[in-house]
Design a protein around this motif. Sequence first.
Motif, short mmCIF file in Angstrom:
data_model
loop_
_atom_site.label_atom_id
_atom_site.label_comp_id
_atom_site.label_asym_id
_atom_site.label_seq_id
_atom_site.Cartn_x
_atom_site.Cartn_y
_atom_site.Cartn_z
N ASP A 1 1.53 -8.09 -3.78
CA ASP A 1 0.32 -7.63 -4.45
C ASP A 1 0.46 -7.80 -5.97
OD1 ASP A 1 -1.74 -6.21 -5.62
OD2 ASP A 1 -1.52 -4.43 -4.36
N GLU B 1 0.84 -1.22 0.00
CA GLU B 1 0.00 0.00 0.00
C GLU B 1 0.87 1.26 0.00
OE1 GLU B 1 0.05 -2.35 2.33
OE2 GLU B 1 0.92 -1.30 4.05
N THR B 2 2.06 1.17 0.59
CA THR B 2 2.96 2.34 0.59
C THR B 2 3.47 2.63 -0.83
OG1 THR B 2 3.63 1.63 2.78
CG2 THR B 2 4.96 3.35 1.79
N TRP C 1 1.75 1.90 -3.58
CA TRP C 1 0.59 2.53 -4.25
C TRP C 1 0.51 4.01 -3.90
CZ3 TRP C 1 -1.56 0.57 -8.30
CH2 TRP C 1 -1.82 -0.79 -8.42
N ASP C 2 0.70 4.32 -2.60
CA ASP C 2 0.65 5.73 -2.17
C ASP C 2 1.73 6.56 -2.88
OD1 ASP C 2 -1.48 5.48 -0.48
OD2 ASP C 2 -0.28 5.32 1.36
#
Length: 354
Positions: A242, A219-220, A222-223
Amino acid sequence: MTEHLGAFAAAPRDLHAFIAGLPKAELHVHHVGSASPRIVAELAARHPDSKVPTDPEALVDYFTFTDFAHFIEVYLSVVDLIRTPEDVRLLTYEVARDLARQQVRYAELTITPWSSTRRNIDERAFMDAIEDARKAAEAEFGTVLRWCFDIPGEAGLEAAEETTRLATDDRLRPEGLVSFGLGGPEIGVERPQFKPYFDRAIAAGLRSVPHAGETTGPETVWDALTHLRAERIGHGTNSFQDPKLLAHLAEHRIPLEVCPTSNIATRAVRSLDEHPIKEFVKAGVVITINSDDPPMFGTDLNNEYAVAARLLKLDAQGLADLAKSAVDASFLDEPGKAGIRNEIDSYTSAWLAP
Ligand SMILES: Nc1ncnc2c1ncn2[C@@H]1O[C@H](CCC(=O)c2cccc(C(=O)O)c2)[C@@H](O)[C@H]1O
Ligand SMILES: [Zn+2]
């Protein structure tokens, strides 16, 4: 590169010799983290109030880390040794010399200017010191240096503001500056809060290269892509968790700056054999091989290429292709890129000639 998987033809000893002479580009290497044991010991002797050992051999133990937080603590004790513009110039020049010895033709060095300006090094003198070393290194060693100024994320928005100012003020911004980064611990340091600073840096013509997915999950990453408009990802190690992220990185040709030994030394990954580099290649993600903080991790760029050769089962041509991937992913201008690519091709053809 994929076509060379499984073609581990040359003997490892030959491959080491091939790597040592191969012209290379290094895209992820930290300024202070590149200080050789000799330079660290020399600076520590100059500043006897520091707890950093003055004996290069004692540094091996000092540079053994229990986890990422311990690594940052030790890293900052070395940052504390850099106190004058002359320390900055010497460090930068010596780092370039070490890169040149490894046939590194081009390097993007990550510098944290805030760490120096907050330690009362004059900002103008700091910029002059790195530029002076850059020009001397190019003239004397033929190694071209460029800078990435990074925000030390854990130091908060004040450090972000100051780093952005230093990177975008036309009167200060050094000629060699090409990109803008974000480093330090990731846990509890959300990427989206840095969006306004990256927006300003990008508007000023800098390229976005934050660390992400080194010590936290996909998720980091993606951010970093969504909020910071990352063009390359520093590490991105945990992207392997992912599949959609891997597909996105592959489709948009967003390179990962992979630093295998670093990930073991900071205990982000348990062992080299468990490193996800193979998954990245299998998913078609562009990878580049880098050294991060080489003396602190007991490595150098040549060793990282040897590690990649072992993990990816690459032969000489596979390694040459890996070196060319780094040139392609770099922020060097087109003629500069073409020059290094040609050098890599001639060196490899001569090596492979019967
Ligand atoms: N593998 C790495 N992964 C991530 N970053 C790495 C890695 N290696 C080196 N760094 C560097 O570490 C710095 C961290 C500095 C920092 O957090 C901090 C916090 C508070 C005060 C101060 C100070 O200077 O007083 C500094 C980053 O900016 C980055 O350039
Ligand atoms: Zn790094």
